[in-house]
Design a protein around this motif. Structure first.
Motif, PDB file in Angstrom:
ATOM      1  N   THR A 310      17.657 -18.196 -12.591  1.00 27.22           N
ATOM      2  CA  THR A 310      17.440 -18.048 -11.160  1.00 27.22           C
ATOM      3  C   THR A 310      16.258 -18.863 -10.656  1.00 27.22           C
ATOM      4  O   THR A 310      16.389 -19.639  -9.713  1.00 27.22           O
ATOM      5  CB  THR A 310      17.239 -16.561 -10.799  1.00 27.22           C
ATOM      6  N   ASP A 311      15.089 -18.718 -11.266  1.00 27.31           N
ATOM      7  CA  ASP A 311      13.885 -19.381 -10.774  1.00 27.31           C
ATOM      8  C   ASP A 311      13.568 -20.638 -11.579  1.00 27.31           C
ATOM      9  O   ASP A 311      13.974 -20.776 -12.739  1.00 27.31           O
ATOM     10  CB  ASP A 311      12.690 -18.418 -10.828  1.00 27.31           C
ATOM     11  N   SER A 312      12.811 -21.525 -10.965  1.00 24.53           N
ATOM     12  CA  SER A 312      12.530 -22.825 -11.590  1.00 24.53           C
ATOM     13  C   SER A 312      11.707 -22.708 -12.862  1.00 24.53           C
ATOM     14  O   SER A 312      11.720 -23.611 -13.698  1.00 24.53           O
ATOM     15  CB  SER A 312      11.795 -23.734 -10.601  1.00 24.53           C
ATOM     16  N   THR A 313      10.977 -21.611 -13.039  1.00 28.28           N
ATOM     17  CA  THR A 313      10.147 -21.433 -14.237  1.00 28.28           C
ATOM     18  C   THR A 313      10.848 -20.628 -15.327  1.00 28.28           C
ATOM     19  O   THR A 313      10.261 -20.362 -16.375  1.00 28.28           O
ATOM     20  CB  THR A 313       8.830 -20.721 -13.865  1.00 28.28           C
ATOM     21  N   ASP A 314      12.087 -20.234 -15.118  1.00 27.12           N
ATOM     22  CA  ASP A 314      12.807 -19.396 -16.074  1.00 27.12           C
ATOM     23  C   ASP A 314      13.191 -20.188 -17.324  1.00 27.12           C
ATOM     24  O   ASP A 314      13.417 -21.399 -17.271  1.00 27.12           O
ATOM     25  CB  ASP A 314      14.079 -18.831 -15.441  1.00 27.12           C
ATOM     26  N   THR A 315      13.295 -19.456 -18.449  1.00 25.20           N
ATOM     27  CA  THR A 315      13.721 -20.089 -19.699  1.00 25.20           C
ATOM     28  C   THR A 315      14.693 -19.180 -20.452  1.00 25.20           C
ATOM     29  O   THR A 315      14.543 -17.955 -20.454  1.00 25.20           O
ATOM     30  CB  THR A 315      12.531 -20.395 -20.627  1.00 25.20           C
ATOM     31  N   ILE A 316      15.668 -19.810 -21.074  1.00 22.19           N
ATOM     32  CA  ILE A 316      16.561 -19.132 -22.022  1.00 22.19           C
ATOM     33  C   ILE A 316      16.513 -19.939 -23.310  1.00 22.19           C
ATOM     34  O   ILE A 316      16.805 -21.137 -23.316  1.00 22.19           O
ATOM     35  CB  ILE A 316      17.997 -19.044 -21.493  1.00 22.19           C
ATOM     36  N   TYR A 317      16.145 -19.279 -24.418  1.00 15.98           N
ATOM     37  CA  TYR A 317      15.975 -20.024 -25.658  1.00 15.98           C
ATOM     38  C   TYR A 317      16.166 -19.114 -26.867  1.00 15.98           C
ATOM     39  O   TYR A 317      16.166 -17.891 -26.756  1.00 15.98           O
ATOM     40  CB  TYR A 317      14.599 -20.691 -25.705  1.00 15.98           C
ATOM     41  N   ASN A 318      16.348 -19.760 -28.016  1.00 11.73           N
ATOM     42  CA  ASN A 318      16.588 -19.057 -29.280  1.00 11.73           C
ATOM     43  C   ASN A 318      17.771 -18.084 -29.164  1.00 11.73           C
ATOM     44  O   ASN A 318      17.665 -16.897 -29.450  1.00 11.73           O
ATOM     45  CB  ASN A 318      15.336 -18.300 -29.740  1.00 11.73           C
ATOM     46  N   ILE A 319      18.898 -18.628 -28.749  1.00 18.37           N
ATOM     47  CA  ILE A 319      20.125 -17.848 -28.582  1.00 18.37           C
ATOM     48  C   ILE A 319      21.150 -18.336 -29.601  1.00 18.37           C
ATOM     49  O   ILE A 319      21.381 -19.535 -29.751  1.00 18.37           O
ATOM     50  CB  ILE A 319      20.706 -18.010 -27.155  1.00 18.37           C
TER      51      ILE A 319
END
Length: 416
Positions: A310-319
């Motif tokens: 959603t936001d510019s600073t969001d992260t999704i990792y180690n999935i």
């Protein structure tokens, strides 16, 4: 005389043994008959139950992690004292909410325990809230916790869930059907996105195992702002058509260190379903989650699985997304951006080896002509360290990975 007495005694023993054998044989036949009747009646009951459509969890893979919850290392509650709920009615008409909640609270105040519900339909006009070190356990899908007609009139501190953790830790929720009654109640009359059916919220060390979720009016099973959780062997289904939208199956929001294992997720049974599995950020991150051994159908408006930022600073990792079957969805596995430019996706493994590849098949392409089996793209920030290998796609579209560093989309198989 002595000899005659000896012969008669032997004959008596022989006759007694024969008679005893006959009695034992007849008793065995009776026991076998009774067991057969009980088994058949149980089978008939299970076949007729409306809650057991697609009742079996995935069971389609040989995922090496099994039920180990190896990423989260979650154990749930380890308390062993059993608390039976007194004065239960279980007829689907009278309200059992207060008696169940009082027992959960009492177990928590005693330092933890197992709150046991038998088979039956337990109407609730309130919203059950778990306590530290407590297990809420039914007898299987035939234990039904169902929203009552006044369910939406009782506004709790946290949403309109059937069960929420609301900050409790070391919790197990297991072996029952949770029916939110979205088909009969008007879930649109409230803020329905405060009403996830099973809501793990601000909690740590939680297991949700063997819960069948029916008739939701929002997301079915959610971990929000939580860590160390394991969702396994659950079964979700959306049955409504035209009443709701955005009905996701298993939704992980701003949470970390979790396992989503061997669940059966069907958001496409009715027309209102959305994504099957979701990793979602709103001003935060989702990381260190394993999705494995699940069988998933995304709904008409969604994907089999989405990595949503959603936001510019969001992260999704180690999935890790491994050894799942995604079928009959508009799209397969993809990223999505909902707040403009930005958001980072990195260190994602989709498949990864011949033994852990995903099977994606028979996508419906409702909103695209070509569709995608896997599409990991960026929106201002290129995804990187993305491994998409050894997956199989049949009638499911193409494999596509952005141009970031160390990305690999090789050894995938496509068939018509």
């Amino acid at each position: 005389m002595t000899k005659k007495r000896t012969i008669n005694k032997g004959i008596f023993k022989e006759n007694f043994a024969i008679k005893l054998g006959i009695v034992i044989f007849l008793l065995s036949l009776i026991v076998i008959f009774v067991i057969s009747v009980i088994y058949n009646q149980t089978a008939i009951h299970l076949q007729q139950s409306p809650y057991l459509i697609n009742p079996t969890p995935a069971g389609v893979s040989s995922f090496s992690g099994g039920d180990a919850c190896s990423t989260s290392k979650a154990t749930g509650s380890t308390a062993t004292r059993v608390f039976s709920v007194p004065d239960l009615i279980g007829n689907g008409k009278a309200d059992d909410y207060q008696t169940i909640q009082n027992t959960i609270t009492a177990a928590g105040e005693a330092g933890g325990g197992i709150v046991v519900l038998p088979a039956g339909t337990f109407l609730i006009n309130g919203h059950l809230v778990m306590k530290n070190n407590v297990t809420l356990e039914g007898a299987g899908p035939s234990t039904i916790i169902m929203a009552g007609q006044n369910f939406l009139e009782n506004s709790p501190a946290l949403g309109y869930s059937i069960v929420s953790t609301n900050g409790a830790s070391n919790v197990t929720i297991a072996n029952f059907t949770a029916d939110q009654q979205g088909n009969n109640l008007n879930g649109n009359s409230i803020d329905r996105f405060l009403g996830y059916v099973i809501h793990v919220y601000h909690s740590t060390n939680v297991i949700v195992n063997g819960v069948y979720i029916r008739n939701p009016f929002a997301y079915s099973l959610v971990a929000e702002d939580s860590t160390k959780f394991c969702f396994k062997n659950n079964n979700t289904q959306v049955d409504t058509s035209g009443k709701y939208d955005q009905l996701d199956g298993i939704h992980i929001l701003n949470s970390s260190f979790g396992d989503v294992l061997d669940n059966y997720v069907d958001q496409g049974y009715g027309a209102d379903g959305d994504d099957g599995l979701v990793a979602h950020t709103i001003g935060g991150s989702v990381h260190d989650i394993t999705y494995a051994g699940n069988k998933v159908r995304g709904g008409k408006g969604g994907s089999g699985m989405q990595l949503a930022l959603t936001d510019s600073t969001d992260t999704i990792y180690n999935i890790k997304i491994q050894d799942n079957e995604f079928w009959g969805s508009p799209r397969g596995i993809r990223t999505g951006y909902y707040g403009g430019t930005g958001g980072s996706v990195h260190n994602i493994i989709i498949g990864g080896s011949p033994k852990t590849g995903n099977y994606i098949h028979d996508n419906t392409f409702n909103d695209t002509q070509i569709g995608d089996a896997v599409n990991i793209y960026g929106n201002g920030i290129d995804p990187y360290n993305i491994i998409v290998t050894y997956n199989k796609a049949c009638k499911a579209g193409t494999f596509s990975v952005g141009k970031g560093k160390n990305n690999n989309d090789s050894h995938n198989i496509q068939c018509k």
